[in-house]
Design an enzyme around this catalytic site. Structure first.
Site, PDB file in Angstrom:
ATOM      1  N   CYS A 100       0.790  -1.228   0.000  1.00 12.80           N
ATOM      2  CA  CYS A 100       0.000   0.000   0.000  1.00 12.80           C
ATOM      3  C   CYS A 100       0.823   1.280   0.000  1.00 12.80           C
ATOM      4  CB  CYS A 100      -0.991   0.003   1.167  1.00 12.80           C
ATOM      5  SG  CYS A 100      -0.272   0.111   2.824  1.00 12.80           S
ATOM      6  N   HIS A 113      -2.896   1.032   7.357  1.00 12.34           N
ATOM      7  CA  HIS A 113      -3.067   0.992   5.906  1.00 12.34           C
ATOM      8  C   HIS A 113      -3.109   2.399   5.312  1.00 12.34           C
ATOM      9  CE1 HIS A 113      -4.411  -0.188   1.956  1.00 12.34           C
ATOM     10  NE2 HIS A 113      -5.511   0.529   2.085  1.00 12.34           N
ATOM     11  N   ASP A 131      -8.253   3.728  -3.784  1.00 14.26           N
ATOM     12  CA  ASP A 131      -7.316   2.863  -3.060  1.00 14.26           C
ATOM     13  C   ASP A 131      -6.719   1.812  -3.986  1.00 14.26           C
ATOM     14  OD1 ASP A 131      -5.905   1.377  -1.223  1.00 14.26           O
ATOM     15  OD2 ASP A 131      -7.434   1.576   0.337  1.00 14.26           O
TER      16      ASP A 131
END
Length: 254
Positions: free
Chosen positions: A68, A103, A118
């Site tokens: 991420c 995250h 995302d």
């Protein structure tokens, strides 16, 4: 820190376009299609960090994937270079469990709206989602929705809560701390096994450890075991090509 926007656009097959909701959707889809989610440098204990120049050299120059902080960090820089307003946020994955709040996710402002965007959520999100309470969005065939309560936004897939986040801006140092935990702590989900994921309309593919699972909307799925001698072919199927040294060391760990 710098990156080559033209090289990124070539990697994802996109062109420079003025900011718009449509262009944001196309950029997001192209990124997810071109750059797999993967943690191999963490497993190999050779991760070089999450600064923009390092991430760009890896994901664009070496045509690798990432997780991420790499995926969303690069994508945020791309969007800002193209003229979008980007909010860098932090979220808790699987909020019904007591997991860490580590995250990285993004909210992007364009055309008078805000969108959860995302590209680094385990190849689980294909399209930007309007930040509207209760509105459902199709994600590659799976229905997702955002729910807002008491200042928190929750991303849901069916009855499952995937993410919780607030609209609180994060700083680069925050992600450095998160990355250190995620890439080194023995309880991190990324240090002990291979994690690779891709998503395209109608199909999700995940290699978790030795188990390769292919899922389709409606509940259909198939899981097979990937033997060490099949690892190179499987990685290439995911769009990942390691050096011979990296592949040899990964097979020993695998």
């Amino acid at each position: 820190m710098s990156f080559d926007l033209d090289a990124y656009l070539a990697r994802t097959g996109q062109e420079r376009r003025p900011p718009s909701a449509e262009a944001l959707r196309d950029l997001t889809r192209a990124h997810v299609a071109a750059i797999p989610f993967e943690n191999l440098d963490v497993v190999l204990q050779q991760h070089q960090g999450i600064s923009l120049d390092v991430v760009s050299a890896k994901l664009v120059g070496r045509r690798r994937g990432g997780y991420c902080y790499e995926q969303s960090g690069l994508f945020a820089a791309v969007l800002e270079e193209l003229g979008y307003r980007v909010h860098r946020l932090s979220a808790r994955v699987q909020p019904r469990r007591p997991g860490p709040y580590t995250h990285m996710t993004l909210v992007v402002d364009v055309d008078g709206e805000s969108f959860l965007t995302d590209v680094g959520f385990g190849a689980g999100i294909l399209d930007p989602m309007p930040l509207i309470d209760g509105q459902a969005t199709d994600q590659a065939g799976w229905e997702h929705r955002l729910v807002h309560r008491d200042g928190w936004w929750t991303l849901q897939k069916g009855a499952e809560d995937l993410l919780d986040f607030r609209l609180n801006e994060m700083y680069p140092i925050d992600y450095e701390v998160f990355h250190h935990y995620t890439s080194t702590h023995p309880k991190s989900p990324f240090t002990g096994r291979v994690v690779i994921m891709t998503l395209e309309p109608g199909v999700s593919r995940k290699l978790l450890g030795r188990e390769l699972t292919v899922e389709k909307p409606g509940g259909g799925s198939e899981t097979t075991t990937v033997a060490p001698e099949e690892l190179d072919t499987t990685l290439k199927d995911f769009g990942i090509e390691l050096t011979q040294d990296e592949l040899s060391r990964l097979r020993e760990i695998y």
